[in-house]
Design an enzyme around this catalytic site. Sequence first.
Site, PDB file in Angstrom:
ATOM      1  N   SER A 112      42.646  16.064  14.605  1.00 12.42           N
ATOM      2  CA  SER A 112      41.559  16.566  15.444  1.00 12.42           C
ATOM      3  C   SER A 112      41.925  16.372  16.917  1.00 12.42           C
ATOM      4  CB  SER A 112      40.240  15.863  15.077  1.00 12.42           C
ATOM      5  OG  SER A 112      39.128  16.518  15.660  1.00 12.42           O
ATOM      6  N   GLU A 204      45.091  23.815  11.704  1.00 14.86           N
ATOM      7  CA  GLU A 204      43.815  23.645  10.998  1.00 14.86           C
ATOM      8  C   GLU A 204      42.741  23.592  12.056  1.00 14.86           C
ATOM      9  OE1 GLU A 204      41.648  20.700  10.930  1.00 14.86           O
ATOM     10  OE2 GLU A 204      42.799  19.814  12.558  1.00 14.86           O
ATOM     11  N   HIS A 274      40.312  18.843   8.536  1.00 12.53           N
ATOM     12  CA  HIS A 274      38.944  18.324   8.491  1.00 12.53           C
ATOM     13  C   HIS A 274      38.353  18.460   7.090  1.00 12.53           C
ATOM     14  CE1 HIS A 274      39.466  18.667  12.840  1.00 12.53           C
ATOM     15  NE2 HIS A 274      38.418  17.888  12.974  1.00 12.53           N
TER      16      HIS A 274
END
Length: 317
Positions: A112, A204, A274
Site C-alpha cells: 500500500s 495492485e 489488499h
Amino acid sequence: MPGVFRPRALASGGVIGLAAPAGPIDPERLEAGRRALCERGFEVVFSEDITERRGYLAGDDARRADELMRLVDDPAVGAIVCVRGGYGCQRIVESLDAARIRRAAKPLVGYSDITTLLLWQARVAGLGGIHGPMLERGEGFDAEALDALCESLQGDDRGRVLPGRGNARGVVEGPLCGGSLSLVVASLGTPWEIDTRDGILLIEDVHEAPYKLDRMLQQLRAAGKLEGSALGIGVGALTACDSAEADAPGAEEVVAEVLDPLELPRVEGLRFGHLAANFAWPVGARARLDSDSGALTFLEASTIQETASPPGAASAS
C-alpha cells in the site's frame, strides 16, 4: 532495476522491529500482529509512541522518520515490518539516510503506501525489500500468507509459485518491481521514480474506480514504463475497484483494454495486495512470469544468507 542488492535474511528467532511510517495503527490490531509474529518464533520490538496519532498520520514526520532510522541503526533488529499503510511515506523519504539503510541491509516489509518506501529504497539506496502483509488486519491474518512472509524474511522463498491467469503471450524473466498502482504512478518525476527496465512490473490497488485505473495505466504507458521497458506485467488484487454502475466496465476489463494492445506477457489474479491472503514477493529479486501457464515463480529468494556488507554505498538523499 539494475544494481539492486537483496537484504540479509532474518535469523531464526531473530528480532523484528515494527514501524509506523504512514497512517496510525489501532493498538488492538498492533497487539494481535505482535502476537502472531511472536508465535512464529520471533522477538518483536517497537517504540512506545508507535500508536501516536496526528490526524491521518502516525505522529508527525520527524517521529515517523526517526522511528524508522532507529530500527535501521539498532544492531539487535534484523528486519523491519511496517504496521500499516494509509498515507505519509512520501513526507519522510527526504529525511531518511540511504547510505545507512544500504549498509544495514535489513528487509523492509509492507505494501500500500509503503510502496513509496520500497521504491525509494530500491532506487536511491539500491536495496531490495519485501512487498508483503502488515499488521493492520489484526486478528484477520491469513495464516498461509503470514507463514510465507516468515519464509521470505528467512530467505526460504526461492521457487515459490503464485498462480494466476495468463494471457498466453510467452515467458519472461527479470527482477520484480511495482506495488500499489497509485503509488507507482505517484513516483513518476521523483528521485524514486519506478524503474521497469527489463523487469516484471507487479501492480495492485484498492478503492480505485475503473476510470482511475485506466488513467494511471495510460500515464505509465505515456511515461515509457510499459512497452519497450517492462518485460511483463503481473496483476494482483484490485480490491473494491469495480464501479457500482451496472453498465460500467469492471476493473479487470479496463486493465485488459489498456494492456492487451501492448502484447506484453501478463498474469492476472495473483494473490497479493489488499486482501487477507496477501502473499509476499521480493522487490528487486529475479522471477519468471509464465503467461502461458499463468504463474509467477521466484527465481531468487527475497533475502540472502550473508553476513558481508552490501557492495558499495548509496549516498544519502
